[in-house]
Motif scaffolding. Structure first.
Motif, PDB file in Angstrom:
ATOM      1  N   TRP A   1      40.554 -15.709  15.590  1.00 29.97           N
ATOM      2  CA  TRP A   1      39.402 -15.859  16.479  1.00 29.97           C
ATOM      3  C   TRP A   1      39.870 -15.518  17.893  1.00 29.97           C
TER       4      TRP A   1
ATOM      5  N   LYS B   1      34.545 -25.359  15.967  1.00 31.18           N
ATOM      6  CA  LYS B   1      34.524 -24.430  14.824  1.00 31.18           C
ATOM      7  C   LYS B   1      35.561 -24.830  13.773  1.00 31.18           C
TER       8      LYS B   1
ATOM      9  N   THR C   1      34.427 -27.951  11.865  1.00 33.14           N
ATOM     10  CA  THR C   1      33.405 -27.603  10.863  1.00 33.14           C
ATOM     11  C   THR C   1      34.068 -26.991   9.634  1.00 33.14           C
TER      12      THR C   1
END
Ligand code: COA
Length: 567
Positions: A405, A480, A483
């Motif tokens: 990411w 993120k 999750t």
């Protein structure tokens, strides 16, 4: 539009501008500002509509600015002029600063204003502000200026008109006598500002152990005190120097008179002087690696100075990583540092080694060990989260994780060839085909240009882009990652990962990839062709380029191709 970037070097700001202007569908090429003749030659070859100068060290000659619109990116607010803009505002503890795009004319930084953008200041080094706030503002300001240029109605504002209300003013080059630290008088905050406003360049001239050196990479300490100016402790790569109200860690120093006249860790340059100093554990002192855990996710931070990873740093990070894999978490996020995720092997430490070839070998093996440990992890989903840029081996090390990411402003330089045709390792021959596919892998290895997150996503070098302010990046990553860790299918995913790894290993063991890559690297390090050693020397000593590489100067390669075709 045809835009020529005339620049002293292809630095981080210029790279981001290049990527952004290309994304805006302009035809962009680069020429290093070496002398008037070569700049003119580039203009004749390319016939640009507009010249943009993102980073210059000298004025554009009359012969050019009188005939072409040349827009200069100045890292200062409207009205600010002079070569030490950021240095002054950091030293004077300014709250806001900015970038101005102005037209070149007879007086340096005093042309008509095409665009300007302001931003909030942060307690950080000059280089960090430049790579982040200044670069982001510069890209926006240049994009605005380009739009204005295309609008025939637009009239740039003469500086004189703005000066009536502008806060900026003409300020001189900040000399070393202004930068000098008065250890008997300056408090910690002032010492930090003095070092930060000169970091990465030129550093603050000072004396350590009787030698004249330049200081960089300063951090406040917790709970250490001593006689002001005295070196009182060491921790990891840094030494600690007392101030009137506390102390600072100094991580990197340069001794211009030494035979290794480039930045080195303080404890390396003064290895013979620091043995007897009081040693503070890294966790309480100069901390280069730290781990934190939150809701089933482990975060490993490694903000190595300039993103360079020496053998020992790779080994320490590997140990921390292995420790992280033993925790009862489901996801590990490799956070890198705020400015760089990684720039690969540590070229300065290699240059300073007794045998640079042996140290290159040790360093690449240490990188490979780390990369291998990440690839072989089946207990966790591993994420590389790039807050800052990555270059060369650093990009491929990141790709060893299951997902990569990156913040929207990250620039990747996924190539080794500029370092004397280095073949590269870090298991890239396994990772690129796996994550990017054979065609993209070829494209990536043949290109020698920086890429933005959009292209990296298309090519499979990235899996997700995190938009928004950089200050919110870590929180966005945490949300993120949490999750991800809480997804009901995480165990299925881990199981699949293990099966896939076994399958990949059966198809071709990792040891075979490593062996093949390192065989080529051995030739780079120990073979007859000295290109890598020459390129590393030039990089470390910042030897000025005498011409623009054809990979950047598209206008020159175009004309060369034309000549070849004609012949
Ligand atoms: N080793 C040591 N220092 C490094 C480094 C490395 N691998 N990569 C970058 N640096 C240093 C630079 O010398 C510079 O030092 P400074 O603080 O004295 O100015 C600083 O980091 C910033 O680098 P710079 O080149 O100015 O940044 P950039 O954003 O303009 O460019 C790169 C980024 C990655 C393209 C460029 O730094 C680069 O080519 N680095 C070398 C990468 C490499 O070949 N690694 C070895 C093979 S794995």
């Amino acid at each position: 539009m045809r835009i020529l970037l005339l620049t002293h070097a292809f630095n981080s700001l210029t790279q981001r501008l290049f990527v952004a202007l290309q994304q805006d569908k302009h035809d962009v090429t680069i020429e290093f500002d070496i002398n008037d003749e070569t700049a003119q030659e580039a203009i004749d070859l390319f016939q640009p509509d507009l010249i943009v100068a993102p980073y210059l060290k000298r004025a554009i000659p009359d012969s050019i600015w009188l005939k072409h619109t040349c827009l200069i990116v100045h890292p200062g607010i409207v009205g600010d002029r002079g070569p030490s803009s950021l240095d002054w505002t950091i030293l004077n503890h300014g709250n806001t600063w900015g970038v101005t795009v102005l037209q070149a004319n007879a007086e340096m930084d005093a042309g008509d204003i095409w665009a300007s953008i302001e931003f909030d200041m942060r307690d950080a080094t000059k280089a960090s502000l430049y790579r982040n706030e200044v670069t982001t503002a510069a890209v926006q300001a240049v994009q605005q200026a380009v739009e204005h240029f295309q609008n025939t109605e637009f009239k740039a504002t003469p500086l004189k008109q703005k000066l009536i209300s502008a806060k900026g003013k003409l300020r001189p080059l900040m000399a070393q006598n202004v930068r000098r630290i008065n250890w008997q008088n300056d408090d910690t905050a002032m010492v930090l500002r003095k070092i930060r406003c000169a970091d990465g360049f030129p550093g603050v001239r000072d004396e350590l152990f009787g030698r004249e050196v330049f200081l960089y990479d300063a951090h406040a300490t917790k709970g250490l005190q001593g006689e002001a100016g005295e070196v009182i402790a060491r921790s990891g790569l840094a030494i600690c120097r007392a101030t009137v109200d506390g102390a600072v860690w100094i991580g990197h120093v340069k001794d211009k008179t030494h035979h290794h006249a480039f930045k080195l860790p303080a404890t390396v340059l003064f290895a013979d002087k620091v043995q007897d100093l009081f040693e503070v554990p890294e966790a309480e002192g100069y901390q280069q690696i730290w781990y934190e855990e939150d809701k089933d996710v482990g975060y490993l931070h490694f903000p190595f100075y300039n993103g360079a990873m020496a053998s020992q740093q790779c080994q320490d990070l590997l140990a921390a990583y292995q420790q992280a894999t033993k925790q009862n978490t489901k996801v590990i996020v490799l956070m890198g540092g705020a400015d760089f995720w990684s720039n690969g092997i540590h070229l300065n430490m290699i240059e300073a080694a007794k045998s640079p070839a042996d140290e290159s070998w040790a360093n690449i093996n240490a990188m490979d060990d780390l990369s291998e440990a990440i690839i072989r992890t089946t207990s966790h989903i591993v994420i590389s989260a790039m807050q800052g840029n990555a270059g060369a081996g650093g990009v491929f090390l990141a790709r060893a994780a299951d997902e990569v990411w990156a913040h929207e402003h990250v620039i990747l330089n996924p190539h080794y060839k500029d370092m004397g045709n280095l073949y590269g390792s870090e298991y890239w021959t396994y990772l690129l085909p796996k994550y990017c596919g054979e065609d993209h892998a070829k494209r990536i290895t043949q290109a020698r240009l920086p890429m933005g997150v959009g292209e990296a996503l298309d090519l499979g070098l990235l899996d997700a882009v995190i938009q928004g302010e950089k200050a919110g990046f870590i929180e966005a990553v945490k949300s993120k990652a949490t999750t991800l860790a809480q997804q009901s299918n995480i165990y299925d995913r881990l199981q699949k990962k293990e099966v896939q790894r076994d399958q990949d290993e059966a198809d071709k063991p990792l040891s075979a990839y490593r062996e093949e890559e390192l065989r080529r690297m051995k030739k780079n390090f120990y073979g007859f062709d000295p290109s890598y050693h020459v390129a590393r020397y030039n990089f470390v000593y910042k030897v000025c380029k005498s011409r623009t590489p054809l990979t950047l100067a598209a206008h020159r390669s175009m004309s060369l191709n034309g000549l070849r075709r004609a012949a």
